[in-house]
Design a protein around this motif. Structure first.
Motif, PDB file in Angstrom:
ATOM      1  N   MET A   1       0.827  -1.210   0.000  1.00  0.00           N
ATOM      2  CA  MET A   1       0.000   0.000   0.000  1.00  0.00           C
ATOM      3  C   MET A   1       0.861   1.260   0.000  1.00  0.00           C
ATOM      4  SD  MET A   1      -3.096  -0.832  -0.306  1.00  0.00           S
ATOM      5  CE  MET A   1      -3.825   0.744   0.036  1.00  0.00           C
ATOM      6  N   ILE A   2       1.982   1.237   0.735  1.00  0.00           N
ATOM      7  CA  ILE A   2       2.885   2.391   0.751  1.00  0.00           C
ATOM      8  C   ILE A   2       3.479   2.601  -0.636  1.00  0.00           C
ATOM      9  CG2 ILE A   2       5.131   3.201   1.612  1.00  0.00           C
ATOM     10  CD1 ILE A   2       4.346   2.076   4.345  1.00  0.00           C
ATOM     11  N   LEU A   3       3.861   1.525  -1.296  1.00  0.00           N
ATOM     12  CA  LEU A   3       4.397   1.634  -2.647  1.00  0.00           C
ATOM     13  C   LEU A   3       3.349   2.194  -3.613  1.00  0.00           C
ATOM     14  CD1 LEU A   3       6.744   1.106  -4.595  1.00  0.00           C
ATOM     15  CD2 LEU A   3       5.793  -1.186  -4.943  1.00  0.00           C
ATOM     16  N   VAL A   4       2.108   1.706  -3.510  1.00  0.00           N
ATOM     17  CA  VAL A   4       1.029   2.207  -4.370  1.00  0.00           C
ATOM     18  C   VAL A   4       0.775   3.684  -4.084  1.00  0.00           C
ATOM     19  CG1 VAL A   4      -1.454   2.030  -4.820  1.00  0.00           C
ATOM     20  CG2 VAL A   4      -0.058  -0.039  -4.715  1.00  0.00           C
ATOM     21  N   MET A   5       0.737   4.062  -2.813  1.00  0.00           N
ATOM     22  CA  MET A   5       0.516   5.471  -2.458  1.00  0.00           C
ATOM     23  C   MET A   5       1.656   6.346  -2.982  1.00  0.00           C
ATOM     24  SD  MET A   5      -2.325   6.001  -0.821  1.00  0.00           S
ATOM     25  CE  MET A   5      -1.990   7.572  -0.084  1.00  0.00           C
ATOM     26  N   LEU A   6       2.890   5.847  -2.924  1.00  0.00           N
ATOM     27  CA  LEU A   6       4.019   6.617  -3.428  1.00  0.00           C
ATOM     28  C   LEU A   6       3.908   6.818  -4.937  1.00  0.00           C
ATOM     29  CD1 LEU A   6       6.695   7.987  -2.759  1.00  0.00           C
ATOM     30  CD2 LEU A   6       7.816   5.787  -3.117  1.00  0.00           C
ATOM     31  N   LEU A   7       3.511   5.779  -5.655  1.00  0.00           N
ATOM     32  CA  LEU A   7       3.330   5.905  -7.105  1.00  0.00           C
ATOM     33  C   LEU A   7       2.206   6.884  -7.435  1.00  0.00           C
ATOM     34  CD1 LEU A   7       3.763   2.173  -8.185  1.00  0.00           C
ATOM     35  CD2 LEU A   7       5.391   4.059  -8.484  1.00  0.00           C
ATOM     36  N   ILE A   8       1.107   6.816  -6.679  1.00  0.00           N
ATOM     37  CA  ILE A   8      -0.006   7.747  -6.899  1.00  0.00           C
ATOM     38  C   ILE A   8       0.430   9.181  -6.601  1.00  0.00           C
ATOM     39  CG2 ILE A   8      -2.272   8.451  -6.022  1.00  0.00           C
ATOM     40  CD1 ILE A   8      -2.906   5.461  -5.693  1.00  0.00           C
TER      41      ILE A   8
ATOM     42  N   THR B   1       0.259   8.518   6.992  1.00  0.00           N
ATOM     43  CA  THR B   1      -0.497   7.616   7.857  1.00  0.00           C
ATOM     44  C   THR B   1      -0.074   6.168   7.631  1.00  0.00           C
ATOM     45  OG1 THR B   1      -2.386   9.115   7.842  1.00  0.00           O
ATOM     46  CG2 THR B   1      -2.806   6.856   8.493  1.00  0.00           C
ATOM     47  N   PHE B   2       0.053   5.773   6.359  1.00  0.00           N
ATOM     48  CA  PHE B   2       0.468   4.403   6.061  1.00  0.00           C
ATOM     49  C   PHE B   2       1.894   4.136   6.534  1.00  0.00           C
ATOM     50  CE2 PHE B   2      -3.102   4.282   3.079  1.00  0.00           C
ATOM     51  CZ  PHE B   2      -3.571   3.003   3.324  1.00  0.00           C
ATOM     52  N   SER B   3       2.794   5.064   6.296  1.00  0.00           N
ATOM     53  CA  SER B   3       4.177   4.851   6.726  1.00  0.00           C
ATOM     54  C   SER B   3       4.285   4.865   8.246  1.00  0.00           C
ATOM     55  CB  SER B   3       5.109   5.879   6.099  1.00  0.00           C
ATOM     56  OG  SER B   3       4.739   7.179   6.462  1.00  0.00           O
ATOM     57  N   ASP B   4       3.463   5.673   8.899  1.00  0.00           N
ATOM     58  CA  ASP B   4       3.441   5.704  10.357  1.00  0.00           C
ATOM     59  C   ASP B   4       2.925   4.375  10.907  1.00  0.00           C
ATOM     60  OD1 ASP B   4       3.983   7.515  12.602  1.00  0.00           O
ATOM     61  OD2 ASP B   4       1.848   7.199  13.063  1.00  0.00           O
ATOM     62  N   TYR B   5       1.904   3.816  10.266  1.00  0.00           N
ATOM     63  CA  TYR B   5       1.398   2.509  10.687  1.00  0.00           C
ATOM     64  C   TYR B   5       2.462   1.437  10.496  1.00  0.00           C
ATOM     65  CZ  TYR B   5      -1.314  -1.692  11.194  1.00  0.00           C
ATOM     66  OH  TYR B   5      -1.752  -2.913  11.611  1.00  0.00           O
ATOM     67  N   PHE B   6       3.193   1.507   9.396  1.00  0.00           N
ATOM     68  CA  PHE B   6       4.240   0.525   9.129  1.00  0.00           C
ATOM     69  C   PHE B   6       5.323   0.588  10.195  1.00  0.00           C
ATOM     70  CE2 PHE B   6       8.043  -1.000   6.807  1.00  0.00           C
ATOM     71  CZ  PHE B   6       7.573  -2.259   6.478  1.00  0.00           C
ATOM     72  N   GLU B   7       5.627   1.796  10.667  1.00  0.00           N
ATOM     73  CA  GLU B   7       6.685   1.970  11.659  1.00  0.00           C
ATOM     74  C   GLU B   7       6.232   1.586  13.068  1.00  0.00           C
ATOM     75  OE1 GLU B   7       9.530   5.543  13.413  1.00  0.00           O
ATOM     76  OE2 GLU B   7       8.417   5.843  11.552  1.00  0.00           O
ATOM     77  N   TYR B   8       5.023   2.005  13.482  1.00  0.00           N
ATOM     78  CA  TYR B   8       4.584   1.818  14.863  1.00  0.00           C
ATOM     79  C   TYR B   8       3.555   0.698  15.046  1.00  0.00           C
ATOM     80  CZ  TYR B   8       6.855   6.292  15.575  1.00  0.00           C
ATOM     81  OH  TYR B   8       7.773   7.309  15.622  1.00  0.00           O
TER      82      TYR B   8
ATOM     83  N   ARG C   1       0.455   0.780  14.562  1.00  0.00           N
ATOM     84  CA  ARG C   1      -0.814   1.329  15.049  1.00  0.00           C
ATOM     85  C   ARG C   1      -1.060   2.652  14.353  1.00  0.00           C
ATOM     86  NH1 ARG C   1      -0.152   5.023  19.806  1.00  0.00           N
ATOM     87  NH2 ARG C   1       2.069   5.345  19.963  1.00  0.00           N
ATOM     88  N   ILE C   2      -2.309   3.027  14.293  1.00  0.00           N
ATOM     89  CA  ILE C   2      -2.661   4.319  13.712  1.00  0.00           C
ATOM     90  C   ILE C   2      -2.799   5.290  14.869  1.00  0.00           C
ATOM     91  CG2 ILE C   2      -4.377   5.611  12.421  1.00  0.00           C
ATOM     92  CD1 ILE C   2      -5.006   3.079  10.885  1.00  0.00           C
ATOM     93  N   ARG C   3      -1.967   6.301  14.845  1.00  0.00           N
ATOM     94  CA  ARG C   3      -1.990   7.273  15.935  1.00  0.00           C
ATOM     95  C   ARG C   3      -3.051   8.341  15.666  1.00  0.00           C
ATOM     96  NH1 ARG C   3       4.083   8.972  16.855  1.00  0.00           N
ATOM     97  NH2 ARG C   3       3.918   9.411  14.641  1.00  0.00           N
ATOM     98  N   LEU C   4      -3.726   8.741  16.724  1.00  0.00           N
ATOM     99  CA  LEU C   4      -4.801   9.725  16.622  1.00  0.00           C
ATOM    100  C   LEU C   4      -4.289  11.045  16.066  1.00  0.00           C
ATOM    101  CD1 LEU C   4      -7.744  10.499  17.133  1.00  0.00           C
ATOM    102  CD2 LEU C   4      -7.086  11.120  19.457  1.00  0.00           C
ATOM    103  N   ARG C   5      -3.085  11.425  16.436  1.00  0.00           N
ATOM    104  CA  ARG C   5      -2.513  12.689  15.953  1.00  0.00           C
ATOM    105  C   ARG C   5      -2.409  12.687  14.435  1.00  0.00           C
ATOM    106  NH1 ARG C   5       2.343  14.134  14.256  1.00  0.00           N
ATOM    107  NH2 ARG C   5       3.288  12.176  14.895  1.00  0.00           N
ATOM    108  N   VAL C   6      -1.877  11.622  13.879  1.00  0.00           N
ATOM    109  CA  VAL C   6      -1.691  11.544  12.423  1.00  0.00           C
ATOM    110  C   VAL C   6      -3.038  11.437  11.717  1.00  0.00           C
ATOM    111  CG1 VAL C   6      -0.637  10.201  10.573  1.00  0.00           C
ATOM    112  CG2 VAL C   6       0.586  10.519  12.721  1.00  0.00           C
ATOM    113  N   LEU C   7      -3.941  10.644  12.261  1.00  0.00           N
ATOM    114  CA  LEU C   7      -5.258  10.483  11.648  1.00  0.00           C
ATOM    115  C   LEU C   7      -6.045  11.792  11.675  1.00  0.00           C
ATOM    116  CD1 LEU C   7      -6.886   8.288  10.283  1.00  0.00           C
ATOM    117  CD2 LEU C   7      -7.901   7.758  12.482  1.00  0.00           C
ATOM    118  N   SER C   8      -5.936  12.544  12.764  1.00  0.00           N
ATOM    119  CA  SER C   8      -6.633  13.832  12.823  1.00  0.00           C
ATOM    120  C   SER C   8      -6.023  14.827  11.832  1.00  0.00           C
ATOM    121  CB  SER C   8      -6.624  14.394  14.245  1.00  0.00           C
ATOM    122  OG  SER C   8      -5.315  14.630  14.686  1.00  0.00           O
ATOM    123  N   GLU C   9      -4.717  14.744  11.597  1.00  0.00           N
ATOM    124  CA  GLU C   9      -4.084  15.622  10.612  1.00  0.00           C
ATOM    125  C   GLU C   9      -4.586  15.318   9.200  1.00  0.00           C
ATOM    126  OE1 GLU C   9       0.073  15.100  11.304  1.00  0.00           O
ATOM    127  OE2 GLU C   9       0.068  16.374  13.079  1.00  0.00           O
ATOM    128  N   VAL C  10      -4.820  14.048   8.901  1.00  0.00           N
ATOM    129  CA  VAL C  10      -5.390  13.683   7.600  1.00  0.00           C
ATOM    130  C   VAL C  10      -6.790  14.280   7.462  1.00  0.00           C
ATOM    131  CG1 VAL C  10      -6.232  11.765   6.186  1.00  0.00           C
ATOM    132  CG2 VAL C  10      -4.053  11.567   7.352  1.00  0.00           C
TER     133      VAL C  10
END
Length: 152
Positions: free
Chosen positions: A21-28, A84-91, A93-102
């Protein structure tokens, strides 16, 4: 033991899916940025080739500007989704801070597009502004009440 193997397999499969998904998002994201530059180049070429009347040129420039504003704001939303996807890959979990920024980026995109097009009603502005305020409050709360601070 068997339960741990299943959880480990699930975790590896999820990592592979998120990596794809990260690769697809990067291409998009790359394609979208490339599209913005193509639109910008075609707008400059059309203006350079000459436009007969002021009213026509104003309408054309306004149309190109509207499209470019929409494209640029869409790139910002895609950047936040990519984060958000790269943050999930690293941690893992989906952090509320990043999701609210989206959510904030998406709501701001919608407000700015509708304001630029002059076709937004006051009820929609009020609703989107309220949602924006809630997302900003969630973002501030997520930063202020970080999980690592509460565990100390």
């Amino acid at each position: 033991m068997f339960k741990n193997q299943i959880i480990s397999l699930y975790s590896r499969a999820l990592d592979i899916i998120v990596s794809i998904m990260i690769l697809v998002m990067l291409l998009i994201l790359i394609a979208t940025v490339f599209g913005v530059f193509i639109d910008l180049g075609s707008a400059f070429n059309s203006v350079r080739s000459g436009i007969p009347s002021h009213n026509l040129s104003h309408g054309l420039v306004d149309s190109w500007a509207r499209d470019l504003v929409i494209d640029v704001l869409s790139v910002f939303v895609l950047i936040e989704l990519f984060r958000t996807f790269s943050d999930y890959f690293e941690y893992h979990r989906i952090r509320l801070r990043v999701l609210s920024e989206v959510g904030i980026a998406f709501i701001l995109r919608e407000i700015l597009i509708d304001l630029y097009n002059n076709n937004i009603e006051w009820k929609i502005i009020l609703t989107l502004t309220t949602l924006l305020a809630v997302l900003i409050f969630a973002r501030i709360s997520a930063v202020k009440f970080h999980p690592n601070e509460n565990s100390r």
